[in-house]
Motif scaffolding. Structure first.
Motif, PDB file in Angstrom:
ATOM      1  N   GLN A 152       0.836  -1.193   0.000  1.00  0.00           N
ATOM      2  CA  GLN A 152       0.000   0.000   0.000  1.00  0.00           C
ATOM      3  C   GLN A 152       0.875   1.249   0.000  1.00  0.00           C
ATOM      4  OE1 GLN A 152      -2.815   0.144   3.222  1.00  0.00           O
ATOM      5  NE2 GLN A 152      -3.549   2.188   2.712  1.00  0.00           N
ATOM      6  N   GLY A 153       0.509   2.211  -0.850  1.00  0.00           N
ATOM      7  CA  GLY A 153       1.268   3.450  -0.952  1.00  0.00           C
ATOM      8  C   GLY A 153       2.305   3.434  -2.049  1.00  0.00           C
ATOM      9  N   ASP A 154       2.633   2.245  -2.563  1.00  0.00           N
ATOM     10  CA  ASP A 154       3.609   2.115  -3.645  1.00  0.00           C
ATOM     11  C   ASP A 154       2.933   2.413  -4.984  1.00  0.00           C
ATOM     12  OD1 ASP A 154       5.990   1.633  -4.853  1.00  0.00           O
ATOM     13  OD2 ASP A 154       6.115  -0.493  -4.322  1.00  0.00           O
ATOM     14  N   SER A 155       3.713   2.687  -6.003  1.00  0.00           N
ATOM     15  CA  SER A 155       3.155   2.878  -7.340  1.00  0.00           C
ATOM     16  C   SER A 155       2.927   1.516  -7.971  1.00  0.00           C
ATOM     17  CB  SER A 155       4.091   3.715  -8.212  1.00  0.00           C
ATOM     18  OG  SER A 155       5.356   3.087  -8.318  1.00  0.00           O
ATOM     19  N   GLY A 156       1.979   1.439  -8.915  1.00  0.00           N
ATOM     20  CA  GLY A 156       1.664   0.157  -9.524  1.00  0.00           C
ATOM     21  C   GLY A 156       1.330   0.283 -10.992  1.00  0.00           C
ATOM     22  N   ASP A 157       1.722  -0.730 -11.768  1.00  0.00           N
ATOM     23  CA  ASP A 157       1.419  -0.704 -13.191  1.00  0.00           C
ATOM     24  C   ASP A 157       1.095  -2.105 -13.708  1.00  0.00           C
ATOM     25  OD1 ASP A 157       3.869  -1.870 -12.994  1.00  0.00           O
ATOM     26  OD2 ASP A 157       4.874  -0.573 -14.458  1.00  0.00           O
ATOM     27  N   ARG A 158       0.611  -2.986 -12.821  1.00  0.00           N
ATOM     28  CA  ARG A 158       0.277  -4.356 -13.215  1.00  0.00           C
ATOM     29  C   ARG A 158      -0.839  -4.893 -12.332  1.00  0.00           C
ATOM     30  NH1 ARG A 158       5.392  -7.906 -11.422  1.00  0.00           N
ATOM     31  NH2 ARG A 158       5.910  -7.541 -13.597  1.00  0.00           N
ATOM     32  N   LEU A 159      -1.584  -5.847 -12.870  1.00  0.00           N
ATOM     33  CA  LEU A 159      -2.594  -6.543 -12.084  1.00  0.00           C
ATOM     34  C   LEU A 159      -2.265  -8.026 -12.064  1.00  0.00           C
ATOM     35  CD1 LEU A 159      -5.031  -8.281 -13.763  1.00  0.00           C
ATOM     36  CD2 LEU A 159      -5.447  -6.000 -14.647  1.00  0.00           C
ATOM     37  N   TYR A 160      -2.824  -8.738 -11.092  1.00  0.00           N
ATOM     38  CA  TYR A 160      -2.516 -10.139 -10.873  1.00  0.00           C
ATOM     39  C   TYR A 160      -3.793 -10.979 -10.945  1.00  0.00           C
ATOM     40  CZ  TYR A 160       1.806  -8.256  -8.796  1.00  0.00           C
ATOM     41  OH  TYR A 160       2.992  -7.586  -8.570  1.00  0.00           O
ATOM     42  N   ILE A 161      -3.653 -12.203 -11.441  1.00  0.00           N
ATOM     43  CA  ILE A 161      -4.742 -13.170 -11.446  1.00  0.00           C
ATOM     44  C   ILE A 161      -4.227 -14.445 -10.800  1.00  0.00           C
ATOM     45  CG2 ILE A 161      -6.374 -14.494 -12.843  1.00  0.00           C
ATOM     46  CD1 ILE A 161      -5.919 -12.288 -15.018  1.00  0.00           C
ATOM     47  N   ILE A 162      -4.977 -14.962  -9.844  1.00  0.00           N
ATOM     48  CA  ILE A 162      -4.557 -16.141  -9.093  1.00  0.00           C
ATOM     49  C   ILE A 162      -4.954 -17.404  -9.859  1.00  0.00           C
ATOM     50  CG2 ILE A 162      -4.687 -17.370  -6.899  1.00  0.00           C
ATOM     51  CD1 ILE A 162      -5.697 -14.694  -5.672  1.00  0.00           C
ATOM     52  N   LEU A 163      -3.972 -18.186 -10.251  1.00  0.00           N
ATOM     53  CA  LEU A 163      -4.240 -19.468 -10.899  1.00  0.00           C
ATOM     54  C   LEU A 163      -4.334 -20.595  -9.884  1.00  0.00           C
ATOM     55  CD1 LEU A 163      -1.930 -19.392 -14.052  1.00  0.00           C
ATOM     56  CD2 LEU A 163      -4.360 -18.867 -13.903  1.00  0.00           C
ATOM     57  N   ARG A 164      -3.558 -20.482  -8.823  1.00  0.00           N
ATOM     58  CA  ARG A 164      -3.561 -21.521  -7.790  1.00  0.00           C
ATOM     59  C   ARG A 164      -3.062 -20.900  -6.498  1.00  0.00           C
ATOM     60  NH1 ARG A 164      -0.692 -26.846  -9.692  1.00  0.00           N
ATOM     61  NH2 ARG A 164       1.110 -25.448  -9.731  1.00  0.00           N
ATOM     62  N   GLY A 165      -3.705 -21.243  -5.369  1.00  0.00           N
ATOM     63  CA  GLY A 165      -3.333 -20.669  -4.084  1.00  0.00           C
ATOM     64  C   GLY A 165      -4.282 -19.563  -3.675  1.00  0.00           C
ATOM     65  N   SER A 166      -3.847 -18.710  -2.752  1.00  0.00           N
ATOM     66  CA  SER A 166      -4.694 -17.609  -2.282  1.00  0.00           C
ATOM     67  C   SER A 166      -3.830 -16.481  -1.726  1.00  0.00           C
ATOM     68  CB  SER A 166      -5.672 -18.083  -1.201  1.00  0.00           C
ATOM     69  OG  SER A 166      -4.977 -18.446  -0.015  1.00  0.00           O
ATOM     70  N   VAL A 167      -4.425 -15.287  -1.655  1.00  0.00           N
ATOM     71  CA  VAL A 167      -3.757 -14.115  -1.092  1.00  0.00           C
ATOM     72  C   VAL A 167      -4.718 -13.411  -0.144  1.00  0.00           C
ATOM     73  CG1 VAL A 167      -2.367 -13.808  -3.181  1.00  0.00           C
ATOM     74  CG2 VAL A 167      -4.509 -12.525  -2.916  1.00  0.00           C
ATOM     75  N   SER A 168      -4.151 -12.640   0.779  1.00  0.00           N
ATOM     76  CA  SER A 168      -4.961 -11.827   1.689  1.00  0.00           C
ATOM     77  C   SER A 168      -4.607 -10.355   1.514  1.00  0.00           C
ATOM     78  CB  SER A 168      -4.739 -12.258   3.148  1.00  0.00           C
ATOM     79  OG  SER A 168      -5.283 -13.536   3.376  1.00  0.00           O
ATOM     80  N   VAL A 169      -5.627  -9.521   1.701  1.00  0.00           N
ATOM     81  CA  VAL A 169      -5.491  -8.079   1.456  1.00  0.00           C
ATOM     82  C   VAL A 169      -5.642  -7.325   2.769  1.00  0.00           C
ATOM     83  CG1 VAL A 169      -6.420  -6.104   0.199  1.00  0.00           C
ATOM     84  CG2 VAL A 169      -6.436  -8.380  -0.858  1.00  0.00           C
ATOM     85  N   TYR A 170      -4.765  -6.329   2.983  1.00  0.00           N
ATOM     86  CA  TYR A 170      -4.777  -5.524   4.207  1.00  0.00           C
ATOM     87  C   TYR A 170      -4.732  -4.043   3.834  1.00  0.00           C
ATOM     88  CZ  TYR A 170      -3.429 -10.036   6.173  1.00  0.00           C
ATOM     89  OH  TYR A 170      -3.400 -11.358   6.507  1.00  0.00           O
ATOM     90  N   VAL A 171      -5.440  -3.224   4.630  1.00  0.00           N
ATOM     91  CA  VAL A 171      -5.498  -1.789   4.351  1.00  0.00           C
ATOM     92  C   VAL A 171      -5.270  -1.009   5.635  1.00  0.00           C
ATOM     93  CG1 VAL A 171      -6.939   0.128   3.575  1.00  0.00           C
ATOM     94  CG2 VAL A 171      -7.077  -2.083   2.408  1.00  0.00           C
ATOM     95  N   ILE A 172      -4.408  -0.014   5.567  1.00  0.00           N
ATOM     96  CA  ILE A 172      -4.199   0.921   6.681  1.00  0.00           C
ATOM     97  C   ILE A 172      -5.204   2.057   6.513  1.00  0.00           C
ATOM     98  CG2 ILE A 172      -2.586   2.539   7.759  1.00  0.00           C
ATOM     99  CD1 ILE A 172      -0.310   0.713   6.787  1.00  0.00           C
ATOM    100  N   HIS A 173      -6.169   2.143   7.436  1.00  0.00           N
ATOM    101  CA  HIS A 173      -7.221   3.153   7.330  1.00  0.00           C
ATOM    102  C   HIS A 173      -6.857   4.426   8.095  1.00  0.00           C
ATOM    103  CE1 HIS A 173     -10.050   0.382   5.516  1.00  0.00           C
ATOM    104  NE2 HIS A 173      -9.788  -0.501   6.453  1.00  0.00           N
ATOM    105  N   ASP A 174      -6.429   4.262   9.338  1.00  0.00           N
ATOM    106  CA  ASP A 174      -6.241   5.414  10.211  1.00  0.00           C
ATOM    107  C   ASP A 174      -5.038   6.244   9.769  1.00  0.00           C
ATOM    108  OD1 ASP A 174      -4.407   3.520  10.717  1.00  0.00           O
ATOM    109  OD2 ASP A 174      -4.535   3.597  12.897  1.00  0.00           O
ATOM    110  N   GLN A 175      -5.004   7.465  10.277  1.00  0.00           N
ATOM    111  CA  GLN A 175      -3.877   8.378  10.041  1.00  0.00           C
ATOM    112  C   GLN A 175      -3.514   8.527   8.573  1.00  0.00           C
ATOM    113  OE1 GLN A 175      -0.203   6.704  10.122  1.00  0.00           O
ATOM    114  NE2 GLN A 175      -0.734   4.800  11.103  1.00  0.00           N
TER     115      GLN A 175
END
Length: 294
Positions: free
Chosen positions: A67-90
């Protein structure tokens, strides 16, 4: 199916300039079934994605996006799993958020709780990271971590623009419209609404399939866009689900519970049939939600 997926991984492991056109064509059907993202695309576009995408395999706790980094690609999961986290405060400054994420990732003991609030877990066929390509600022809005061995297809900006851009932009606009028009989020700050749009994932359920099972852990909330959902209740599970309340009922209200020691065989059979009976509670339709109370 396993043989086909292994063949696909072998193909993707090749450099892009050595993937033969006919090999890519062979896996178009598998790709379209694997992810909703490809189902509405023409076969030749899917073949183009297979031929020109990148492929990576990640291990547990590998950080894929910060989070906060620049990005220029997207990902598609073929096998396995990922978890997503977000910093809300401050911190409205992405650089400050990225600094915190880097500190958590580079520390001696990796602690996911330092990456912010857990938002979502995605498995096979799900995509993530597309928001950085949809928005002009290209700043990552969440941190994504692999939950185990995970195989990923990566689509860069050029491939994105000529393949899946229209599909993802349409979905993003529909989610934004849903959040803006839903009275439940009317008083939410703009920043929180944007984070919600990122967290929302559109899914389709087949007739007769289960969204939630009684007694299982509820970790999702569902908003019904169309169709109907039937809510049922299996009363035979109450004793297992609510053991403390059940013991109180046995003590305080013994007259409401069956007296098993004095039951006749006929009464015992009748009681067991009633306990196994699944009660139909109600039907839910469009604009209603499931999983709010858990």
């Amino acid at each position: 199916m396993k043989t086909e997926s292994n063949s696909l991984f072998s193909l993707l492991a090749k450099t892009r300039d050595t993937r033969a056109e006919f090999e890519c064509q062979q896996h178009v059907h598998w790709f379209r079934n694997k992810s909703f993202l490809f189902r509405s695309l023409k076969p030749e576009i899917v073949a183009d994605v297979i031929r020109h995408c990148e492929y990576e395999r990640k291990k547990k706790d590998d950080v894929l996006i910060k989070q906060g980094d620049s990005g220029d690609r997207l990902y598609i999961i073929l096998r396995g799993s990922v978890s997503v986290y977000v910093i809300h405060d401050q911190k409205d400054n992405p650089a400050d958020v990225l600094k915190q994420v880097n500190a958590a990732c580079n520390g001696p003991d990796f602690d996911r709780s330092e990456l912010g609030q857990y938002v979502w877990t995605g498995g096979e066929g799900k995509c993530f990271g597309e928001v950085a390509l949809l928005k002009e600022d290209c700043i990552r809005t969440a941190t994504v971590v692999a939950d185990g061995d995970t195989d990923l297809v990566i689509i860069d900006r050029n491939l994105y623009n000529r393949s899946v851009k229209d599909v993802l932009e349409m979905e993003y606009n529909l989610k934004t419209k849903f959040v803006e028009e839903n009275t439940l989020f009317k008083t939410w700050p703009i920043k929180q609404k944007k984070l919600l749009v990122v967290a929302l994932k559109k899914e389709s359920a087949k007739y007769g399939s289960y969204l939630l099972r009684q007694g299982s852990i509820a970790d999702h909330m569902y908003f019904l866009l169309s169709g109907e959902i039937e809510i049922t209740c299996d009363q035979s599970q109450f004793k297992r689900q609510y053991p403390e309340l059940w013991r109180e009922m046995e003590t305080l209200l013994p007259g409401l519970l069956p007296r098993r020691h004095s039951e006749t065989p006929h009464e015992r059979l009748k009681r067991k049939k009633l306990q196994r009976k699944v009660l139909q509670m109600c039907l839910l339709g469009s604009n209603e939600s499931v999983g709010v109370y858990k």
